[in-house]
Design a protein around this motif. Structure first.
Motif, PDB file in Angstrom:
ATOM      1  N   THR A 204       0.838  -1.206   0.000  1.00 20.79           N
ATOM      2  CA  THR A 204       0.000   0.000   0.000  1.00 20.79           C
ATOM      3  C   THR A 204       0.870   1.252   0.000  1.00 20.79           C
ATOM      4  N   GLU A 205       1.912   1.216   0.809  1.00 20.29           N
ATOM      5  CA  GLU A 205       2.816   2.370   0.874  1.00 20.29           C
ATOM      6  C   GLU A 205       3.509   2.594  -0.471  1.00 20.29           C
ATOM      7  N   ALA A 206       3.933   1.514  -1.108  1.00 16.50           N
ATOM      8  CA  ALA A 206       4.611   1.616  -2.408  1.00 16.50           C
ATOM      9  C   ALA A 206       3.677   2.214  -3.453  1.00 16.50           C
ATOM     10  N   LEU A 207       2.463   1.731  -3.450  1.00 11.35           N
ATOM     11  CA  LEU A 207       1.453   2.219  -4.400  1.00 11.35           C
ATOM     12  C   LEU A 207       1.204   3.722  -4.214  1.00 11.35           C
ATOM     13  N   LEU A 208       1.053   4.128  -2.966  1.00  8.35           N
ATOM     14  CA  LEU A 208       0.773   5.547  -2.691  1.00  8.35           C
ATOM     15  C   LEU A 208       1.977   6.410  -3.043  1.00  8.35           C
ATOM     16  N   ALA A 209       3.158   5.926  -2.725  1.00  9.94           N
ATOM     17  CA  ALA A 209       4.369   6.699  -3.033  1.00  9.94           C
ATOM     18  C   ALA A 209       4.515   6.865  -4.546  1.00  9.94           C
ATOM     19  N   ALA A 210       4.273   5.801  -5.286  1.00  8.78           N
ATOM     20  CA  ALA A 210       4.405   5.881  -6.745  1.00  8.78           C
ATOM     21  C   ALA A 210       3.373   6.837  -7.327  1.00  8.78           C
ATOM     22  N   PHE A 211       2.159   6.805  -6.803  1.00 11.20           N
ATOM     23  CA  PHE A 211       1.135   7.732  -7.305  1.00 11.20           C
ATOM     24  C   PHE A 211       1.560   9.175  -7.038  1.00 11.20           C
ATOM     25  N   ALA A 212       2.009   9.427  -5.825  1.00 10.66           N
ATOM     26  CA  ALA A 212       2.341  10.805  -5.446  1.00 10.66           C
ATOM     27  C   ALA A 212       3.589  11.305  -6.162  1.00 10.66           C
ATOM     28  N   GLN A 213       4.548  10.417  -6.403  1.00 11.10           N
ATOM     29  CA  GLN A 213       5.859  10.859  -6.903  1.00 11.10           C
ATOM     30  C   GLN A 213       5.993  10.789  -8.428  1.00 11.10           C
ATOM     31  N   THR A 214       5.020  10.218  -9.091  1.00 12.30           N
ATOM     32  CA  THR A 214       5.110  10.123 -10.547  1.00 12.30           C
ATOM     33  C   THR A 214       4.573  11.403 -11.192  1.00 12.30           C
ATOM     34  N   TYR A 215       5.405  12.080 -11.969  1.00  5.64           N
ATOM     35  CA  TYR A 215       4.905  13.183 -12.799  1.00  5.64           C
ATOM     36  C   TYR A 215       4.218  12.505 -13.976  1.00  5.64           C
ATOM     37  N   SER A 216       2.908  12.656 -14.067  1.00  4.57           N
ATOM     38  CA  SER A 216       2.134  11.751 -14.910  1.00  4.57           C
ATOM     39  C   SER A 216       1.683  12.393 -16.209  1.00  4.57           C
TER      40      SER A 216
END
Ligand SMILES: O=c1[nH]c(=O)c2[nH]c(=O)[nH]c2[nH]1
Length: 293
Positions: A204-216
């Protein structure tokens, strides 16, 4: 002529709440709040073709077993509970060769004091365990209804245009979605001894970090980043499947009121929504077999 195809049956959505008294930190109570579904398959043609129920363990019994196992096992991880139930049905009912146990877990946050909790709004933890007498055991866990939003760092442009395309390209938009993620455990590493709580927290933490940190540049790109990060951070997993509804936020036209709208006031649309789905696999992921069946 017709023939009977694959079939299964069980009790859906048994609401099981297990309190474990005094076993939490500083002698506090622990609680597990589950929505449990069992589904059995095997030598069941007789019940469909001739009404012979001699192989049909009643769904009412399945429900009772769910409650009895909650008592026997205590406030365990949902995967451990589902594994025990799945094995029980396959081991004790000769005609039943496969059991599929699904558990949704509603989280409760501890309040001050040993007996008080507030229900977590929003996301639900999930697991589906399949025990097959011949094909073995598979575990797919995950999370759903996890709503996340980035106020910026999202663009969408460069897409093909045809005579029906009206949407403007955007270099700055809100990006919001309600995550459904399922992660498949490597068969060789998943069993009663697996730290399922840690896997859930890390994924869950990995998923949230990737969502927040990805310039999409698209929700598709964010989807891949989320799956990739989960697999990088949690070696026990070999595949992630994601379903991401694009929860569109449209800028409101404030010009009629003589006001500007510099990405500040949005209309949150309910439907329709884009639906972005994808799977991310480790290079050495074994065949999925029956895991998602
Ligand atoms: O991230 C997006 N992906 C799409 O495929 C898409 N299509 C669309 O209209 N908007 C978006 N946004």
């Amino acid at each position: 002529m017709v023939t009977l195809g694959f079939n299964r049956y069980g009790k859906a959505e048994v609401r099981v709440v297990r309190v474990s008294r005094g076993t939490g930190p500083d002698g506090s109570d622990e609680i597990r709040d589950w929505n449990v579904s069992s589904s059995l398959s095997g030598d069941l043609a007789g019940s469909h073709l001739t009404g012979d129920n001699s192989h049909v363990l009643p769904t009412d019994t399945q429900k009772n077993t769910d409650y009895a196992f909650a008592k026997r096992l205590g406030a365990v991880e949902p995967e451990v509970y589902a594994l025990a139930l799945g094995r029980h049905f396959v081991q004790t009912q000769e005609p039943i060769t496969r059991a599929r146990m699904s558990v949704e877990e509603f989280g409760w946050r501890r309040l001050s004091g040993p007996h008080s909790f507030a229900r977590d709004a929003g996301s639900v933890r999930t697991t589906t365990v399949i025990v097959d007498r011949e094909l073995g055991t598979s575990i797919v866990s995950g999370i759903k209804d996890l709503t996340v939003l980035n106020t910026t760092n999202s663009e969408f442009w460069g897409f093909p245009r045809d005579e029906y395309t009206t949407m403007a390209e955007t270099r700055d938009r809100m990006l919001a979605t309600q995550v459904s993620a399922q992660w498949r455990f490597r068969p060789e590493t998943a069993g009663e001894d697996t730290d399922f709580a840690a896997v859930y927290a890390q994924a869950t933490e990995a998923l949230l970090a990737a969502f927040a940190q990805t310039y999409s540049y698209s929700l598709q790109q964010s989807l891949y980043a989320m799956g990739e990060r989960i697999l990088a951070d949690v070696p026990a997993l070999c595949e992630v499947r994601l379903a991401l509804p694009n929860k569109h936020h449209f800028l409101v036209d404030l010009q009629p009121f003589g006001l500007t709208n510099d990405n500040e006031v949005y209309y949150a649309a309910d439907r329709p929504y884009g639906l972005i789905e994808g799977r991310v696999l480790a290079d050495d992921a074994p065949d999925e077999g029956i895991a998602f069946s």
